[in-house]
Design a protein around this motif. Structure first.
Motif, short mmCIF file in Angstrom:
data_model
loop_
_atom_site.label_atom_id
_atom_site.label_comp_id
_atom_site.label_asym_id
_atom_site.label_seq_id
_atom_site.Cartn_x
_atom_site.Cartn_y
_atom_site.Cartn_z
N UNK A 9 0.82 -1.20 0.00
CA UNK A 9 0.00 0.00 0.00
C UNK A 9 0.86 1.26 0.00
N UNK A 10 1.98 1.21 0.72
CA UNK A 10 2.89 2.36 0.73
C UNK A 10 3.46 2.65 -0.65
N UNK A 11 3.82 1.61 -1.37
CA UNK A 11 4.33 1.79 -2.73
C UNK A 11 3.24 2.35 -3.64
N UNK A 12 2.01 1.86 -3.51
CA UNK A 12 0.90 2.38 -4.31
C UNK A 12 0.70 3.87 -4.06
N UNK A 13 0.72 4.24 -2.77
CA UNK A 13 0.55 5.65 -2.41
C UNK A 13 1.65 6.50 -3.05
N UNK A 14 2.89 6.04 -2.96
CA UNK A 14 4.00 6.80 -3.51
C UNK A 14 3.95 6.86 -5.04
N UNK A 24 -0.55 18.11 -3.03
CA UNK A 24 -0.72 17.53 -1.71
C UNK A 24 -1.77 16.44 -1.79
N UNK A 25 -1.54 15.34 -1.11
CA UNK A 25 -2.47 14.21 -1.10
C UNK A 25 -2.90 13.94 0.33
N UNK A 26 -4.20 13.87 0.55
CA UNK A 26 -4.69 13.49 1.87
C UNK A 26 -4.83 11.97 1.92
N UNK A 27 -4.71 11.43 3.12
CA UNK A 27 -4.90 9.98 3.25
C UNK A 27 -6.33 9.60 2.93
N UNK A 28 -7.26 10.51 3.18
CA UNK A 28 -8.67 10.23 2.85
C UNK A 28 -8.85 10.06 1.34
N UNK A 29 -8.23 10.96 0.56
CA UNK A 29 -8.33 10.85 -0.90
C UNK A 29 -7.66 9.57 -1.41
N UNK A 37 -8.29 1.11 3.76
CA UNK A 37 -8.58 1.72 5.05
C UNK A 37 -7.79 3.01 5.25
N UNK A 38 -8.50 4.09 5.56
CA UNK A 38 -7.85 5.38 5.80
C UNK A 38 -6.91 5.28 7.01
N UNK A 39 -7.34 4.57 8.03
CA UNK A 39 -6.53 4.41 9.23
C UNK A 39 -5.22 3.70 8.92
N UNK A 40 -5.30 2.66 8.11
CA UNK A 40 -4.09 1.91 7.72
C UNK A 40 -3.16 2.80 6.90
N UNK A 41 -3.72 3.56 5.96
CA UNK A 41 -2.89 4.44 5.14
C UNK A 41 -2.26 5.55 5.97
#
Length: 138
Positions: A9-14, A24-29, A37-41
């Motif tokens: 998930x971290x690689x996907x986010x990056x 800027x990217x919010x964890x919610x987006x 899961x927003x909490x996990x991200x």
């Protein structure tokens, strides 16, 4: 080798963040986009911030930003950061695990070499090499 979902998930986010490095990217987006899961991200984002990969800001114009150019962020370093605390095999744990063949094992050194080479190979690529194309990124 099996990477944790934390790293996946971290690689996907990056990869997503690298597609628009000035945004800027919010964890919610990100959670909505990837249906995670927003909490996990948020936990993953925190680790990335602690590791100096992203910077987070609060407020109206807040969110997470890449701290460096995607071309300067090596994948092996990211994987190593996100997999921190995860042992490839039990005997790699800080306490040595409960291995009964530790004194005569001829596998451990080979696995350590393979793990090191895995990270080295990933470090031949950067986040820029795997960023999502603009048209795919939502």
């Amino acid at each position: 080798m099996n990477l944790t979902s934390f790293t996946d998930y971290g690689l996907r986010m990056l990869m997503r963040m690298a597609s628009a490095p000035d945004r800027a990217f919010s964890t919610a987006d990100l959670a909505e986009e990837f249906q995670l899961s927003r909490n996990h991200l948020a936990k993953i984002m925190q680790r990335l911030a602690q590791g100096g990969i992203v910077e987070t800001r609060r407020g109206v114009n807040g969110g997470a930003f890449l701290r460096r150019s995607p071309a300067e962020i090596q994948l092996g370093d990211v994987v190593q950061l996100l997999e921190q605390g995860q042992s490839l095999v039990e005997c790699f744990r800080p306490d040595g695990g409960a291995c009964t063949i530790a004194g005569c094992c001829r596998l451990k050194a080979r696995l350590q070499t393979a793990e090191r080479r895995f990270i080295e190979e990933l470090n031949n690529s950067t986040l820029a090499d795997i960023s999502l194309p603009q048209q795919v990124a939502v």
